[in-house]
Design an enzyme around this catalytic site. Structure first.
Site, mmCIF file in Angstrom:
data_model
loop_
_atom_site.group_PDB
_atom_site.id
_atom_site.type_symbol
_atom_site.label_atom_id
_atom_site.label_comp_id
_atom_site.label_asym_id
_atom_site.label_seq_id
_atom_site.Cartn_x
_atom_site.Cartn_y
_atom_site.Cartn_z
ATOM 1 C CD GLU A 262 -2.776 -1.092 2.533
ATOM 2 O OE1 GLU A 262 -2.629 -0.173 3.353
ATOM 3 O OE2 GLU A 262 -3.584 -2.008 2.704
ATOM 4 C CD GLU B 97 -3.240 -5.543 4.423
ATOM 5 O OE1 GLU B 97 -4.039 -4.681 4.855
ATOM 6 O OE2 GLU B 97 -2.016 -5.384 4.402
#
Ligand code: IFM
Length: 468
Positions: free
Chosen positions: A181, A368
């Site tokens: 991320e 995720e």
């Protein structure tokens, strides 16, 4: 009534859901080093930007730090036994840069190499396949002092780090993720001060974003140079963004938000260039001026899979006074996690479809997805997180729907294995399928862990029958 019967009463049959996934689908759980390891001053680890952030009064919830966290550094063997007992076949973990290379340059710390070698071997012994993330936000503090991600040199330091780590650990894992991320590292870290290092300068965030993209490409090149068998990808958070109304202004606001959160990372890696929308939104914050000749070729070198983290659908609307992008945003309704994040499973289907239609035909992994709820240990000693079971059922149904629509989705890693240090929110948000009593470090598998195990077992049983 025993725990087993209490749990059995709450669990539904998952056979029809599990049947929607391909035979070799990967069922995983995910964690990150700083969120679980603790042992911040042990084993030769040096400070990272998260130690500095957490120690700065007022920045993290209740002044929480990752000093002890889940004490996984000392408990990893029993934690991995627990993982195996839960039927998990795949585990996503990160290695800590500030543990492995505390100064941010120079040789690796042998104690840290031994720690991660033992962990990766320990997973293999238990039949669990690792997916290793090289950078999950814990930049060594000396590199931040030298300019952090807004400085181009940090990309090269990451490439050097990757080379050294892969040399030592590359034989112990096949699957590698360069960055987790980068949007959070760049925009929460340097854009709005929500994360370490706690700076609020949008131009720095944009420079950081490009240097993170470059760091990914340089690290990929290092691994390719050393291995023909490693499978390498990058994990991006992909948010489902919708305009608040049919107005042209709100539609444009949603496109700007998409450019500055999704496209700035997906475009260069998968399409080889920042798109016109990204330039239109971010050049005035200096994007074009930090991109050097040759960068995009490095960034766009082919990967083996795309990691997608998905949590939210957000609604955007135009507001010329709202800096820096002239827009505001909020979670879409219904917003029901303890973070106030939306629970809209179809947004996962939409995101997966979008990535495979607009960006890449590579295999996708949901690296995720998960939710925080106000879990508690009930008087029986159980944690009945019915909301999380509903969440997982919904989002896995949405993942299955994407597969049904032709998306090449190969695996799903729920966030997270354990409750852990949720960054600036400290220990106030629980995402784990396993409850952690931080005072005693007791682990209690929640109802969701039992549900997930059942799903995996049913899937494996069906796969075995299909193979016979
Ligand atoms: O805890 C984080 C994780 O480190 C990165 N993705 C989002 C999770 C929940 O906020």
């Amino acid at each position: 009534m025993t725990t087993e019967s209490r749990i059995a009463r709450q669990l539904d049959a998952t056979a029809s859901l599990s049947a929607s996934f391909p035979r070799d689908f990967r069922w995983g759980l995910a964690t990150a080093a700083y969120q679980i390891e603790g042992a911040a001053d042990e084993g030769g680890r040096g400070p990272s930007i998260w130690d500095t952030f957490a120690y700065t009064p007022g920045l993290s919830h209740h002044g929480d730090t990752g000093d002890i966290a889940c004490d996984h550094y000392h408990r990893w063997e029993s934690d991995f036994d627990l993982l195996a007992g839960l039927g998990i076949t795949d585990y996503r973990l990160s290695v800590s840069w500030s543990r492995l290379q505390p100064a941010g340059h120079g040789p690796l710390n042998p104690e840290a190499v031994a720690f991660y070698s033992a962990q990766l071997s320990g997973l293999a012994e238990r039949g669990i396949r690792p997916l290793v993330t090289l950078y999950h936000w814990d930049l060594p503090q000396p590199l931040e002092d030298a300019g952090g991600w807004p400085a181009r040199d940090t990309s090269y330091r990451f490439a050097e780090f990757t080379r050294l780590v892969f040399k030592q650990l590359g034989h112990l894992a096949t699957d590698w993720i360069t960055l987790n991320e980068p949007w959070c590292s760049a925009f929460l870290g340097y854009g709005n001060a929500a994360h370490a290092p706690g700076l609020a300068d949008y131009g720095s965030a944009v420079a950081a974003a490009h240097h993170l993209n470059l760091a990914h490409g340089l690290a990929l090149r290092e691994i390719r140079d050393m291995s023909t068998t490693a499978r390498v990808g990058i994990t991006n958070i992909v948010t489902d963004i919708a305009p608040a109304s049919d107005s042209a202004d709100d539609a444009a606001a949603a496109l700007r938000l998409d450019a500055a959160s999704n496209r700035i990372f997906l475009d260069p890696v998968y399409l080889g260039a920042y798109s016109a929308e990204v330039h239109a939104t971010l050049d005035r914050f200096g994007l074009a001026s930090v991109v050097q000749p040759g960068d995009l070729e490095i960034i766009a070198a082919p990967t083996d899979f795309a990691g997608i983290n998905h949590y939210q659908r957000v609604i955007a609307w135009a507001d010329a006074r709202a800096l820096p992008l002239g827009l505001r945003e909020r979670a879409a309704e219904p917003a029901t996690t303890s973070f106030g994040w939306s629970v809209i499973p179809e947004s996962l289907t939409a995101v997966l479809q979008r990535v495979s239609a607009e960006f890449t035909s590579l295999p996708l992994y949901v690296t995720e997805n998960g939710a925080s709820y106000d879990d508690y240990v009930d008087p029986n000693g159980d944690v009945m997180d019915i909301e999380r079971v509903d969440y997982l059922r919904g989002y896995l149904g949405a993942a299955a729907a994407a597969i049904g629509l032709g998306v090449d989705l190969r695996g799903y890693y729920a966030w997270s294995f354990l409750d852990n240090f949720e960054w600036a929110h400290g220990y106030s948000k629980r995402f784990g399928l396993v409850y952690v009593d931080y005072r005693t470090q007791e682990r209690i598998p929640k109802l969701s862990a039992h549900w997930y195990r059942r799903l995996i077992t049913e899937h494996q049983a069906a796969a075995a029958v299909a193979t016979d």
